[in-house]
Structure formats: C-alpha cells, structure tokens
Design an enzyme around this catalytic site. Structure first.
Site, mmCIF file in Angstrom:
data_model
loop_
_atom_site.group_PDB
_atom_site.id
_atom_site.type_symbol
_atom_site.label_atom_id
_atom_site.label_comp_id
_atom_site.label_asym_id
_atom_site.label_seq_id
_atom_site.Cartn_x
_atom_site.Cartn_y
_atom_site.Cartn_z
ATOM 1 N N LYS A 118 141.186 -15.440 54.182
ATOM 2 C CA LYS A 118 141.491 -16.836 54.489
ATOM 3 C C LYS A 118 141.510 -17.097 55.993
ATOM 4 O O LYS A 118 141.285 -18.219 56.434
ATOM 5 C CB LYS A 118 142.813 -17.257 53.848
ATOM 6 C CG LYS A 118 142.699 -17.421 52.345
ATOM 7 C CD LYS A 118 143.863 -18.190 51.749
ATOM 8 C CE LYS A 118 143.660 -18.400 50.252
ATOM 9 N NZ LYS A 118 144.861 -18.956 49.587
ATOM 10 N N LYS A 200 133.293 -14.383 40.610
ATOM 11 C CA LYS A 200 134.212 -15.011 39.659
ATOM 12 C C LYS A 200 134.130 -16.542 39.760
ATOM 13 O O LYS A 200 134.029 -17.079 40.864
ATOM 14 C CB LYS A 200 135.625 -14.527 40.013
ATOM 15 C CG LYS A 200 136.693 -14.842 39.000
ATOM 16 C CD LYS A 200 138.004 -14.183 39.422
ATOM 17 C CE LYS A 200 139.184 -15.024 38.945
ATOM 18 N NZ LYS A 200 140.470 -14.533 39.438
ATOM 19 N N LYS A 203 138.147 -22.279 40.987
ATOM 20 C CA LYS A 203 138.457 -23.703 40.893
ATOM 21 C C LYS A 203 138.170 -24.439 42.191
ATOM 22 O O LYS A 203 138.242 -25.654 42.237
ATOM 23 C CB LYS A 203 139.887 -23.925 40.396
ATOM 24 C CG LYS A 203 141.026 -23.462 41.259
ATOM 25 C CD LYS A 203 142.305 -23.726 40.446
ATOM 26 C CE LYS A 203 143.596 -23.698 41.176
ATOM 27 N NZ LYS A 203 144.055 -22.504 41.790
#
Ligand code: TRP
Length: 334
Positions: A118, A200, A203
């Site tokens: 991040k 993966k 969202k």
C-alpha cells in the site's frame, strides 16, 4: 448429536466498506459464513476505521457501511445468530488498539507485506494509520477472544502478527488473550479476476475483472463474455486454463453442480455458449440476493435497530477484555 457441554467457538471476521462486494467475497467468504452461523458464535465487523487508512469519500463510506449490512442479511446471515456491527460504533476497538500499539514493534510492522504494497500504491498518503493497521486488526480480534478468524491468504500475515502481539502481552501480564487461528474453510472457492485469471478477484477492481453483487444482469453477462480464456476450445478444468477453470468454478458454485458435471454439460460446446451460461447462472443467483438487498435497504429503521443491538452486544463483550487489559497494564480505575 447434541453436546451442550462443549462451548461454541468464537469466530471474528471483518470486511472493509470500501468498494462493492464482489462474487469473490460472496463465494469465498460470505457463503461460508452462512454455514457457520449455527455452530459458532460469530461476529462480523464492518471495519470503517480500517477503511479510512486510504482516502474515502465520506458520503460513500457512510452508504457502503449500511449497504454491507443489508448485503450480509441478503445472503442469509441472521441477526439473531451473528453479531454484525460497525467498528466505529464500539469504541473499545480504538482503545485496545492504542494499548496494543505499545506492544507492537516498529520493525515487525515495517515487515508487513500489505503495508509495503500500500505504500507503493498510495505513495502520496503513507499515513500512520496505514502503518498501524495490523494493530487495530489485532484489537478487533483479541477483544472478543476469538478462536478462529476466516480470512483470505493475503490476511494471514496479519493473523500471525496478532498472535505475536497476544503472546507477547500474555507473557508479560499472564493469560489475557486467546491466540487466534486463521480459518480457511475447505469449501471456500477462490474466485479469480475475469480479466487476469491468475489474480484474485477484488472488490476494488473497476476495470471489468470483478462481478459485483449489485451488478445488473446485462453487466454481468457482458463481463463474463469478455472474460479472458485460452486459445483452446475445450471446456475442461486443467492446468494452464486459468480463465476456463475460474468460469467453471463460478458456474459450479452458483448452480450447485460439481466441476465434473459442469464439464460434461459443456462437452463439445464452444467458449461463447459456455460463457453465456455462466453469465446467466450468475445473474440468476445474484437476482435473488439483489431483491432481498433492496427489501432490507428500504427499511432503514430495521437496519439501524440491528446495528444498535449488535453493537451493544459487541461492546459488552469487548468491555470485559478491555477492563482486564487496563487493569493488567496498571491503569488506575475508579
Ligand atoms: N484487514 C482485513 C481485510 O482487508 C479486514 C479486517 C479488519 C479483518 N479487521 C479484521 C479481517 C479482523 C479479519 C479479522 O480483509
């Protein structure tokens, strides 16, 4: 067989209300949660405090927090059986996080893969909350003396550090926290991105790789139609056929058929027709969830009532652990 002498184990998990839930969340997590609700004491937390470690639009964060609860209900999580609440409604999370932060090491937090990632993807906002994210997560889990934490592979390192923090605290002050285990249910399907089937489904992917639970029928069918496959023509689950494998998994999850049955059904059928069938099966299954979701969302009183009662139940449990911690570290109490 009934065995009333064995106490139910406690399960805790959290989901960030940052972005829309996708079928990866549903098939990989939520659907399993509905199967656990009779056998475990389950707490499912909507972690809005974690969400603000990256910049959020306030109106959207607020709306998504409520949407998440409505979706939990729509997929079949019953409010009588599960404590479903919003993290910021239970102040003990922030309170315990402060204490645990004093038992978490700069070095170990620096090694967290998610923090490192991040820091790259949010290079202009590497804030302290992003750094102490795992400490708040440890507080979430340890407050409820959770036995099991259902998480994806990417969160396992955070469960590890939670265990390390708990063990460290326990070794100084005596038994205070239960050390939780990650819980990867056998049946949980891992759903991959439609556009990058080695990754993966996420969202936060808005580029067409994810099917969101609230996508309409046309969108779903269009996304599946565009899914990346291989240059072959056989609908078969095999190595090197990541795209087709993923679509077969999605199809079998939504229809209840096995992979073998699905392969047979599409023997001799081209990818185009297969994709249409996958899109339709997905849209049919989601239509049911969506109509329940709308129903729940139309009754805000009911949703607020559930949140209120759940956060009171959570706060009661959390307070017990927090009081113990405050006493052990030497905070003066009245
Ligand atoms: N970090 C988790 C995620 O992004 C969300 C989360 C916060 C969580 N607190 C938790 C998961 C406690 C399990 C337990 O997916």
């Amino acid at each position: 067989m009934e065995n009333t002498t064995i106490k139910k184990q406690t399960i805790f998990s959290g989901i960030q209300p940052s972005g829309q839930l996708c079928i990866g969340n549903y098939l990989g997590a939520l659907l399993n949660w509905t199967k656990l609700q009779d056998d475990y004491n389950c707490l499912y937390c909507i972690v809005d405090m974690h969400a603000i470690t990256v910049r959020q639009n306030p109106a959207e964060l607020r709306r998504r927090s409520l949407d998440t609860l409505a979706l939990y209900l729509a997929v079949g999580l019953e409010p009588e059986k599960n404590i479903m609440f919003i993290q910021s409604h239970v102040p003990a999370h922030a309170e315990l996080a402060w204490v645990l932060g004093c038992y978490s090491m700069f070095g170990e937090l620096s090694r967290m893969t998610q923090f490192k990632e991040k820091s790259v993807s949010n290079a202009d906002n590497i804030n302290a909350g992003l750094f102490t994210y795992p400490v708040l997560m440890a507080a979430d889990i340890l407050l409820y003396q959770a036995d099991l934490v259902p998480v994806g592979q990417d969160q396992k390192q955070h469960i590890e550090i939670t265990r390390d923090i708990a063990t460290r605290f326990n070794s100084v002050y005596g038994d205070t926290f239960k050390t939780p285990e990650p819980f990867i249910p056998k049946e949980g399907a891992k759903i991959m991105s439609l556009t990058e089937p080695t990754k993966k489904m996420s969202k936060s992917d808005l580029s067409g790789g994810s099917i969101f639970l609230l996508d309409d029928r046309d969108t779903i069918i269009r996304k599946v139609k565009r899914a990346v496959t291989d240059s072959g023509s056989e609908v078969r689950y095999a190595e090197g056929k990541d795209g087709i494998n993923n679509l077969l998994t999605i199809y079998s999850c939504f229809t209840g058929k096995t992979i073998a049955e699905s392969e047979k059904e599409f023997g001799g059928v081209g990818y185009g027709d297969f994709k249409l069938a996958v899109g339709e099966a997905t849209a049919d299954a989601l239509a049911r969830i969506q109509s329940d979701f709308k129903q729940y969302l139309s009754d805000k009183e009911q949703l607020n009532g559930i949140l209120k009662e759940s956060s009171e139940r959570a706060a009661y449990l959390a307070r017990k652990t927090l009081s113990k911690v405050y006493r052990k570290v030497g905070f003066y109490s009245l």
